[in-house]
Design a protein around this motif. Structure first.
Motif, short mmCIF file in Angstrom:
data_model
loop_
_atom_site.label_atom_id
_atom_site.label_comp_id
_atom_site.label_asym_id
_atom_site.label_seq_id
_atom_site.Cartn_x
_atom_site.Cartn_y
_atom_site.Cartn_z
N ASN A 62 0.87 -1.11 0.18
CA ASN A 62 0.06 -0.06 0.04
C ASN A 62 0.85 1.35 -0.24
OD1 ASN A 62 -2.16 1.77 -0.02
ND2 ASN A 62 -3.30 0.70 1.73
N ILE A 111 -3.01 1.40 -7.18
CA ILE A 111 -2.78 0.50 -8.27
C ILE A 111 -3.17 -1.17 -7.81
CG2 ILE A 111 -1.60 -0.49 -10.31
CD1 ILE A 111 -0.63 2.26 -10.66
N GLU A 112 -2.59 -1.15 -6.58
CA GLU A 112 -2.35 -2.73 -6.36
C GLU A 112 -3.45 -3.07 -5.18
OE1 GLU A 112 1.44 -4.10 -6.20
OE2 GLU A 112 2.13 -2.63 -7.83
N CYS A 113 -3.84 -2.33 -4.41
CA CYS A 113 -4.71 -2.55 -3.28
C CYS A 113 -6.15 -2.38 -3.29
CB CYS A 113 -4.12 -1.65 -1.97
SG CYS A 113 -2.33 -2.24 -1.47
N HIS A 142 -11.05 -4.48 -5.61
CA HIS A 142 -10.83 -4.71 -6.93
C HIS A 142 -9.60 -5.01 -7.53
CE1 HIS A 142 -9.49 -0.63 -6.21
NE2 HIS A 142 -9.07 -0.45 -7.21
N ASN A 143 -8.51 -5.03 -6.69
CA ASN A 143 -7.22 -5.31 -7.34
C ASN A 143 -6.75 -6.87 -6.79
OD1 ASN A 143 -6.35 -3.03 -8.96
ND2 ASN A 143 -6.11 -2.01 -7.05
N LYS A 144 -7.66 -7.39 -6.06
CA LYS A 144 -7.30 -8.76 -5.29
C LYS A 144 -6.49 -9.63 -6.26
CE LYS A 144 -9.59 -12.20 -2.52
NZ LYS A 144 -10.79 -12.68 -1.82
N ASN A 145 -6.94 -9.91 -7.33
CA ASN A 145 -6.26 -11.12 -8.53
C ASN A 145 -5.47 -10.41 -9.38
OD1 ASN A 145 -7.89 -13.05 -7.16
ND2 ASN A 145 -9.50 -12.19 -8.25
N LYS A 146 -5.15 -8.92 -9.14
CA LYS A 146 -3.95 -8.29 -10.14
C LYS A 146 -2.66 -8.91 -10.08
CE LYS A 146 -3.71 -3.59 -11.79
NZ LYS A 146 -3.85 -2.18 -11.60
N GLN A 161 0.38 -7.41 -10.48
CA GLN A 161 1.57 -6.87 -9.55
C GLN A 161 1.41 -7.36 -8.12
OE1 GLN A 161 -0.51 -5.07 -11.65
NE2 GLN A 161 0.55 -3.10 -12.05
N PRO A 162 0.29 -7.24 -7.28
CA PRO A 162 0.17 -7.58 -6.07
C PRO A 162 0.28 -9.06 -5.77
CG PRO A 162 -2.15 -6.87 -6.74
CD PRO A 162 -1.06 -6.52 -7.84
N TRP A 208 -5.66 -6.27 -0.45
CA TRP A 208 -6.74 -6.21 -1.05
C TRP A 208 -8.04 -5.93 -0.10
CZ3 TRP A 208 -10.89 -9.00 0.75
CH2 TRP A 208 -10.33 -10.37 1.40
#
Length: 484
Positions: free
Chosen positions: A298, A304-306, A309-313, A315-316, A343
């Motif tokens: 964070n 962009i990563e937290c 909505h970014n749970k399965n992205k 980068q994270p 996430w």
């Protein structure tokens, strides 16, 4: 002896927030300006930064002279204590194990020098915390992020590109420059040349490109400038004029350690999440932000990563895989209250912490609050804010620069000069006009706070120094008030 890059005089400061009094006076050298005492400025700054955390930040950002740093070599008895600890918990063989794909610009010696620049990294804790364990966890955390930022990202079973079958968390530091960029290219110059405070403080050099370099891929002039100030005794021009040094010297790793130690308030420094010096505010707790690797994501790239909505992205997910692989290999214990993911956290950029009483900020901006007892009703003070400004509470002298608006970042600010002594002014109400206004007020006469005049039978008292302001037209917010 290392030097402090921030305000060490804040240690032990217990001044209350309103224990100082700014007393601006007319500037004898500038008919439209004012002077304030340096002692008043220093008292105001100390009062606003009295929380003990400011002293902790000061210690964390202390630096060794470059002459000391550049003498560091693996195994030397003369190495600083924090470097010796780093060598003990993360030896040359461990470095080799994690850098088999690394660019040749990254070396173990440069890694130790980057650590040596900042005595707080792998430093000694005297309050019972395990210094070696914190050092090891800090290094492993850094490598998890290196593997994402500059890693190879090659699958273990890709025998063509990864013949050694290295885990992805063993593929850190592959890139020293951002892919697609090379020295001599002009790029990442967004904002360069504009007539704004960023260009006044950190002016771009002609023909230079501020694209990503080093383990943290330092980018843009407003990051190269502050980093240069820390590395070179306040001189931003060194790296603005020669950004390639961030790729080709030990600065390629020092830039990452600097980021690791620097709070971007209200975001804490990553070190203080790991060693638990930081205590999350209630609003952060309510937003799911607490201890663990997830919060370091964070801090780096939450927008962009937290968040859900970014749970399965990618980068994270990558960062977490790298952290979990490294933590398992190096047997880093994960505490019960730590989360590897973010996430479930609100990104810092979306978290409204303005006005929270348990959150600290590290940037100064002009304080526009009204002060009836000061000229023009202006405060002549600066306040701590939750966004980047021209002035940092962690840089010596920046509060005074904010007061004097040296980078012209707050338009409409009074013309202010800071002095060690205010020269006495002649008599309370000198009146050079031989024919003063018969009503008792004269437009050419300066009046001090408390002075009274009678106009058309009404007595007015000056709320602060004024000249040329008609009492009858003063209004509620003007310099005069009716007293009889």
């Amino acid at each position: 002896m290392f030097k402090l890059g921030v305000l060490t005089t804040l240690i032990g400061c217990t001044l209350a927030a309103n224990s100082f009094a700014m007393n601006p006076q007319p500037d004898p050298q500038n008919p439209t300006g004012y002077v304030v005492l340096r002692s008043d400025v220093e008292a105001a700054e100390k009062a606003k930064t009295a929380d003990p955390m400011y002293a902790i930040w000061a210690k964390a950002l202390a630096t060794q002279p470059n002459t000391v740093v550049e003498a560091i070599e693996p195994g030397l008895a003369s190495n600083p204590d924090n470097v010796k600890r780093a060598e003990r918990v993360f030896s040359q063989s461990e470095w080799d194990f994690l850098t088999q794909m690394a660019a040749q610009e990254y070396t173990y010696t440069r890694f130790l020098r980057a650590i040596g620049k900042f005595p707080a990294f792998c430093g000694e804790y005297t309050d019972g915390r395990n210094s070696d364990a914190i050092c090891k966890k800090s290094i492993v955390t850094a490598f998890a992020h290196f593997a994402q930022e500059t890693g190879g990202h090659i699958a273990k079973d890709n025998v063509w590109d990864n013949p050694l079958a290295l885990e992805e968390w063993q593929q850190a530091l592959v890139h020293v420059r951002e892919m697609g960029w090379s020295e001599g290219q002009v790029g990442y110059t967004t904002g360069c040349g504009q007539n704004d405070w960023q260009n006044k403080r950190w002016p771009c050099a002609a023909g230079q490109g501020y694209f990503g370099r080093g383990a943290k891929q330092l980018s843009y002039h407003f990051n190269y400038g502050p980093f240069s100030e820390v590395m070179f005794d306040g001189d931003a021009s060194v790296l603005l004029n020669d950004p390639g040094r961030v790729a080709d010297s030990w600065l390629n790793l020092a830039s990452a350690i600097w980021f690791f130690l620097t709070p971007q308030a209200p975001k804490p420094a990553m070190l203080h999440v790991i060693d638990r010096t930081w205590k999350p505010s209630q609003r952060e707790i309510d937003a799911g932000i607490g201890y663990g690797f997830g919060t370091t994501i964070n801090i780096i790239n939450g927008g962009i990563e937290c968040g859900e909505h970014n749970k399965n992205k990618g980068q994270p997910v990558n960062r977490i895989r790298y952290w979990e692989g490294l933590a398992s290999h190096y047997q880093i214990p994960i505490e019960a209250d730590e989360k590897n993911t973010c996430w479930q956290q609100t990104p810092y950029g979306s978290l409204n912490l303005e006005g929270a009483t348990d959150v600290l900020y590290t940037n100064w901006d002009g304080d526009w609050s009204y002060h009836a007892d000061r000229p023009e009703g202006k405060s002549f003070e600066c306040k701590l804010v939750a966004y980047q400004t021209a002035y940092s509470a962690l840089v010596p002298g920046d509060y005074e620069k904010c007061i004097t608006n040296v980078y012209e970042s707050h338009p409409g600010w009074p013309e202010v000069r800071v002095v060690d002594k205010v020269e006495p002014t002649p008599g309370p109400n000198p009146n050079p006009n031989p024919n003063p206004d018969p009503n008792g007020w004269d437009a050419n006469t300066p009046y001090d706070k408390g002075d009274r005049v009678v106009v058309n039978g009404v007595t007015y008292e000056a709320k602060y120094w004024t000249k040329g302001d008609d009492p009858e037209k003063s209004g509620e917010w003007g310099p005069w008030m009716k007293v009889a």
